[in-house]
Design an enzyme around this catalytic site. Structure first.
Site, PDB file in Angstrom:
ATOM      1  N   GLN A   1       7.842  15.708  61.075  1.00 44.43           N
ATOM      2  CA  GLN A   1       6.671  15.990  61.903  1.00 44.43           C
ATOM      3  C   GLN A   1       7.014  16.857  63.108  1.00 44.43           C
ATOM      4  OE1 GLN A   1       3.436  15.498  61.554  1.00 44.43           O
ATOM      5  NE2 GLN A   1       2.987  16.341  63.578  1.00 44.43           N
ATOM      6  N   LYS A   2       8.265  16.832  63.566  1.00 44.64           N
ATOM      7  CA  LYS A   2       8.626  17.658  64.733  1.00 44.64           C
ATOM      8  C   LYS A   2       8.287  19.120  64.486  1.00 44.64           C
ATOM      9  CE  LYS A   2      12.644  19.325  65.934  1.00 44.64           C
ATOM     10  NZ  LYS A   2      12.343  20.681  66.495  1.00 44.64           N
ATOM     11  N   ASP A   3       8.525  19.584  63.266  1.00 42.10           N
ATOM     12  CA  ASP A   3       8.168  20.951  62.898  1.00 42.10           C
ATOM     13  C   ASP A   3       6.772  20.931  62.270  1.00 42.10           C
ATOM     14  OD1 ASP A   3      10.680  22.293  63.623  1.00 42.10           O
ATOM     15  OD2 ASP A   3      11.530  21.049  62.043  1.00 42.10           O
TER      16      ASP A   3
ATOM     17  N   GLY B   1      21.265  22.783  57.809  1.00 39.08           N
ATOM     18  CA  GLY B   1      22.516  22.184  58.246  1.00 39.08           C
ATOM     19  C   GLY B   1      22.427  21.684  59.672  1.00 39.08           C
TER      20      GLY B   1
ATOM     21  N   HIS C   1      17.211  14.517  60.273  1.00 39.15           N
ATOM     22  CA  HIS C   1      17.462  14.865  58.873  1.00 39.15           C
ATOM     23  C   HIS C   1      17.808  13.617  58.054  1.00 39.15           C
ATOM     24  CE1 HIS C   1      18.640  18.742  60.932  1.00 39.15           C
ATOM     25  NE2 HIS C   1      17.774  19.182  60.046  1.00 39.15           N
TER      26      HIS C   1
ATOM     27  N   ARG D   1      19.036  22.476  68.151  1.00 39.45           N
ATOM     28  CA  ARG D   1      19.145  23.332  69.339  1.00 39.45           C
ATOM     29  C   ARG D   1      19.376  22.551  70.625  1.00 39.45           C
ATOM     30  NH1 ARG D   1      15.555  26.625  66.155  1.00 39.45           N
ATOM     31  NH2 ARG D   1      16.467  28.707  65.909  1.00 39.45           N
TER      32      ARG D   1
ATOM     33  N   HIS E   1      21.278  15.944  61.855  1.00 39.19           N
ATOM     34  CA  HIS E   1      21.208  14.899  62.879  1.00 39.19           C
ATOM     35  C   HIS E   1      20.369  13.745  62.333  1.00 39.19           C
ATOM     36  CE1 HIS E   1      17.211  16.495  63.596  1.00 39.19           C
ATOM     37  NE2 HIS E   1      17.697  17.646  63.989  1.00 39.19           N
TER      38      HIS E   1
ATOM     39  N   SER F   1      16.854  17.765  67.708  1.00 43.59           N
ATOM     40  CA  SER F   1      16.854  19.145  67.244  1.00 43.59           C
ATOM     41  C   SER F   1      18.276  19.674  67.281  1.00 43.59           C
ATOM     42  CB  SER F   1      15.967  20.019  68.152  1.00 43.59           C
ATOM     43  OG  SER F   1      16.154  21.392  67.885  1.00 43.59           O
TER      44      SER F   1
END
Length: 281
Positions: free
Chosen positions: A148-150, A31, A37, A187, A34, A185
């Protein structure tokens, strides 16, 4: 768009499409959606007849001192975004639907899970691998879309899928960034104004590494040292790790060659951010 909360209901609904030969694209999320996603959802929409998005804040990937309770849950906004992107099904299970009272089976991808972010967050990737394996068993998609960020997460899931013979294609899409370069992100919302500005040093450090490597640098220690110097100029920044590793095995390289992942995790105030790039030499 239909919201489904029951694992068995989702399985039975999607089974009909599988039998009809209609490809299913799946985007797993926690969830707080952004643009990153949404890029995955749009790719799934482009390539599949049916698009499924899961929204589940997975408790097994949070450590005892991490932000499970504080993790953002803007459900109404998330559902509105899914409708706008023409998602067919949103899977919205409760914790008890996924992890029963006597749950005791976990998936652990050895070697890949204990390095980089896994070193600082013991058990994190066990939780990630377990929930993704469960979601893939429930939804049985043709393609799963990851960002790719993760990067470590993507490598762990690829390995799990291969080792367990799960019949799904893993597609990793490019990191989506703000105009100033900060990787999107959930966060990022925790950053105050100064931390948000100073967070830009993560992408600058990665670009510095790329520049040095493109200029002929082969010694990973020297490249990492230059990155540290740049990041340490920021008052709110505290480095967790900077690493140059093989893009597939995540093991440190002695000499920069072939395909390498340059990854870092940095605390900005109380917020831990990650970012990475892949370089090919």
């Amino acid at each position: 768009m239909k919201i489904i909360k029951s694992p068995s209901e989702l399985y039975n609904v999607l089974k009909k499409f599988k039998l009809a030969g209609k490809p299913i694209g799946f985007v797993p999320t926690m969830g707080a959606l952004h643009a990153g996603h949404l890029s995955l959802i749009r790719q799934a929409r482009k390539e599949n007849t049916i698009v499924v998005v899961s929204i589940f804040v997975n408790p097994t990937q949070f450590g005892p001192k991490e932000d499970l309770k504080k993790y953002p849950r803007p459900l109404s906004k998330d559902l509105a975004l899914c409708r706008k992107e023409k998602v067919d099904f949103v899977f919205l299970p409760r914790v008890k639907d996924i992890y029963g009272e006597d749950f005791s089976t976990y998936v652990n991808v050895e070697k890949l899970s204990g390095v980089l972010c896994g070193a600082a967050r013991p058990g994190h990737f066990r939780g990630v691998a377990t929930i993704v394996a469960k979601l893939l068993n429930i939804a049985r998609p043709d393609v799963i879309y990851l960002g790719q960020k993760d990067a470590q997460q993507a490598v762990v899931i690829r390995k799990m899928v291969r080792d367990l013979n799960i019949p799904v294609k893993v597609k990793v899409m490019p990191t989506v960034r703000e105009k100033d370069g900060l990787a999107l992100s959930s966060r990022n919302a925790y950053l105050n104004r100064r931390e948000r500005v100073e967070a830009l040093v993560l992408f600058r450090a990665l670009n510095l590494a790329k520049l040095l490597i493109n200029s002929g640098a082969k010694n990973p220690s020297r490249v990492i040292s230059r990155m540290r110097q740049l990041i340490n100029r920021k008052k709110s920044a505290r480095i967790d790790y900077i690493a140059i590793v093989g893009a597939q095995d995540l093991q440190p390289v002695k000499k920069i060659s072939g395909e390498c992942l340059i990854a870092l995790a940095v605390h900005l105030g109380r917020t831990r951010l990650i970012d990475n790039i892949i370089v090919r030499v």
